[in-house]
Scaffold this active site. Structure first.
Site, PDB file in Angstrom:
ATOM      1  N   CYS A  17       0.901  -1.303   0.069  1.00  0.00           N
ATOM      2  CA  CYS A  17       0.044   0.057   0.068  1.00  0.00           C
ATOM      3  C   CYS A  17       0.865   1.401   0.059  1.00  0.00           C
ATOM      4  CB  CYS A  17      -0.854   0.095   1.304  1.00  0.00           C
ATOM      5  SG  CYS A  17      -1.955  -1.305   1.148  1.00  0.00           S
ATOM      6  N   GLY A  45       1.700  -1.049  -4.801  1.00  0.00           N
ATOM      7  CA  GLY A  45       0.525  -1.656  -4.655  1.00  0.00           C
ATOM      8  C   GLY A  45      -0.006  -1.552  -6.175  1.00  0.00           C
ATOM      9  N   ASN A 119      -1.978   2.430   5.391  1.00  0.00           N
ATOM     10  CA  ASN A 119      -0.749   1.463   4.920  1.00  0.00           C
ATOM     11  C   ASN A 119      -0.023   0.750   6.196  1.00  0.00           C
ATOM     12  OD1 ASN A 119       2.635   2.605   3.945  1.00  0.00           O
ATOM     13  ND2 ASN A 119       1.356   0.626   3.817  1.00  0.00           N
ATOM     14  N   GLY A 120      -0.090  -0.473   6.010  1.00  0.00           N
ATOM     15  CA  GLY A 120       0.561  -1.124   7.170  1.00  0.00           C
ATOM     16  C   GLY A 120      -0.472  -2.386   7.690  1.00  0.00           C
ATOM     17  N   TYR A 259      14.509  -2.401  -0.284  1.00  0.00           N
ATOM     18  CA  TYR A 259      13.736  -2.665  -1.750  1.00  0.00           C
ATOM     19  C   TYR A 259      12.272  -1.971  -2.155  1.00  0.00           C
ATOM     20  CZ  TYR A 259      10.641  -5.579  -4.639  1.00  0.00           C
ATOM     21  OH  TYR A 259       9.803  -6.085  -5.554  1.00  0.00           O
TER      22      TYR A 259
END
Ligand code: SF4
Length: 467
Positions: A17, A45, A119-120, A259
């Site tokens: 996300c 995402g 997000n998470g 990354y």
């Protein structure tokens, strides 16, 4: 069947996300501006996208399965004057790729009209869900984000801000949040600071985004991080910043730097590209093999390979070409089809790799499936030796804070030593950046989470992972 990219095909941890949000002093085309920011966050995402914005006293939401252009382009030609909007891109793992899980989630309840983008991963979601069920909640999605809406709605406090603060204090794990509530825009970040969240300004707009690349596209300035445990509320009375939680150990996700984040972003106060170069240089410092050339697995290994080459003095070569139009594809049922997918995306430059002792740099190894095929292609192209170097430590444990890492059994580093991995993928050697070397690159190593490498989780987790 789940649609994933070649790159995601068992070779990398999944992203989870990206967020964007705007509060504008004067009405403007909010969905269009969110489109640009979300497009910059597409790497976080690719399975769904959506925006919510205020229009004529209501919240309007457009969301669907698909990438940002496919979902949102059709709305761009319309005039969408508004002051407030939030948007979301999603990679689905937990809960699956279903329309009811696509964000922003939007509800009307006793606390007002609310849209939320998250997000998470809420690591105590399972316990929270049980408590909500017992109180009579009817839960429609399988995403942990919906729980936040229910907790807000069912909170005994009638004052929204008090209800929000008490809800946020009950959440554990990773949450960067953007919320529209009636005429206000709210940004909040969990006290551990697992996921990034940034704020910038431009021409009367206050813009929020998961990464700075999504602020750059709108030419935002005065950029700063939303602090761990901070909540920012913007409405017609201006902007207020408060803390909703006491400071705890900061545990920013080091994998964002390795990354996930875009190399042109700054997150956690660091240039992602320059951090990756440092990690590559640290690999070179630890090196025992003298190669002829350094090559990246594009694009994930690009910055680290550059750092390795600079530190080692070896030439950096363009030995693998990436087809950026290969795009998205489906999980292939047969070994041959999976191999063809990798060949569609990556192709060796034979004249570069022939008879060379290659230092091949990538960021991480999950199952080893793609690396095995890349090594095979390089051998077929005439490479003499292939030494795979990973700019992250060995991934051995799942993540409970918003990143999709396979089970312990599926992770190749749980089953094999680096020597066995080299044998398995057909490389001459494999070396991972040690955790200590990674920490040495960071400058403030105590402010990061390394749990997927060490198994030491910064907060208690529910290992069943159930929601
Ligand atoms: S466990 Fe790994 S991927 Fe998850 S937050 Fe920690 S460092 Fe990031």
């Amino acid at each position: 069947m789940v649609s994933i990219s070649v790159e995601d095909n068992n070779s990398k941890p999944g992203h989870y996300c990206g967020l964007a949000g705007i509060y504008a002093e004067s009405p403007l085309n909010i969905p269009q501006n969110l489109f640009y920011s979300l497009f910059s966050l597409q790497h976080r995402g690719q399975e769904s996208a959506g925006v919510s914005y205020r229009k004529n006293g209501n919240i309007v939401t457009y969301r669907d399965l698909g990438m940002v252009p496919a979902v949102l382009s059709r709305y761009l030609h319309m005039e969408r004057l508004s002051n407030i909007g939030i948007g979301h891109v999603r990679y689905s793992t937990k809960g699956g790729n279903r329309i009811e899980n696509v964000q922003p989630l939007h509800a009307v309840c006793n606390k007002g009209q609310i849209a939320i983008a998250h997000n998470g991963t809420i690591s105590n979601a399972s316990a929270l869900k049980k408590a909500l069920f017992n109180k009579g909640a009817i839960i429609q999605s399988t995403s942990d984000t919906e729980l936040i809406l229910h907790m807000l709605s069912m909170n005994d406090e009638t004052d929204f801000k008090k209800a929000l603060f008490s809800t946020l204090r009950l959440l554990e794990g990773a949450f960067s949040l953007l919320i529209i509530r009636d005429e206000s825009l709210i940004a909040a970040r969990d006290p551990n600071g697992f996921r990034p969240l940034y704020m910038g300004k431009k021409d009367g707009m206050t813009i929020f985004a998961s990464e700075t690349c999504a602020l750059d596209i709108l030419q935002a300035n005065d950029v700063r991080e939303v602090e761990p445990g901070e909540i920012i509320i913007i409405d017609k009375n201006g902007m207020r910043s408060e803390r909703f939680a006491e400071p705890v150990r900061i545990s920013q996700c080091v994998f964002e730097l390795i990354y996930f984040a875009r190399p042109d972003s700054s997150i956690f106060g660091k240039s992602v590209h320059l951090m990756r170069k440092k990690m590559g240089a640290a690999l070179a410092v630890n090196e025992k093999i003298k190669g002829d050339i350094v090559m990246a697995v594009p694009d994930s290994g690009n910055s680290a390979a550059l750092g390795y080459a600079e530190e080692s003095g070896l030439p950096l070569e363009y030995g693998l070409s990436r087809n950026h139009y290969a795009g998205r594809s489906f999980i292939m049922p047969t070994k041959e089809q999976r191999e063809l997918m990798v060949r569609m995306k990556l192709n060796p430059v034979k004249e570069v790799v022939k008879d060379k002792k290659i230092i091949l740099v990538d960021d991480s190894l999950v199952r080893g499936t793609t690396s095995r095929l890349i090594v095979k292609m390089l051998r077929e192209a005439g490479a003499k030796e292939i030494h795979l170097r990973l700019s992250s430590p060995e991934i051995k444990c799942p993540c409970y804070f918003g990143i999709d890492i396979p089970t312990r059994e599926e992770l190749i580093s749980n089953r094999m030593t680096p020597e066995e991995i080299a044998d398995h993928i057909g490389a001459d050697s494999v070396f991972f950046l040690p955790v200590e070397s990674l920490m040495g690159c960071l400058g403030n190593p105590d402010d990061f989470c390394y749990a997927c490498f060490t198994g030491i989780y910064p907060i208690e987790v529910d290992e069943t992972g159930e929601i």
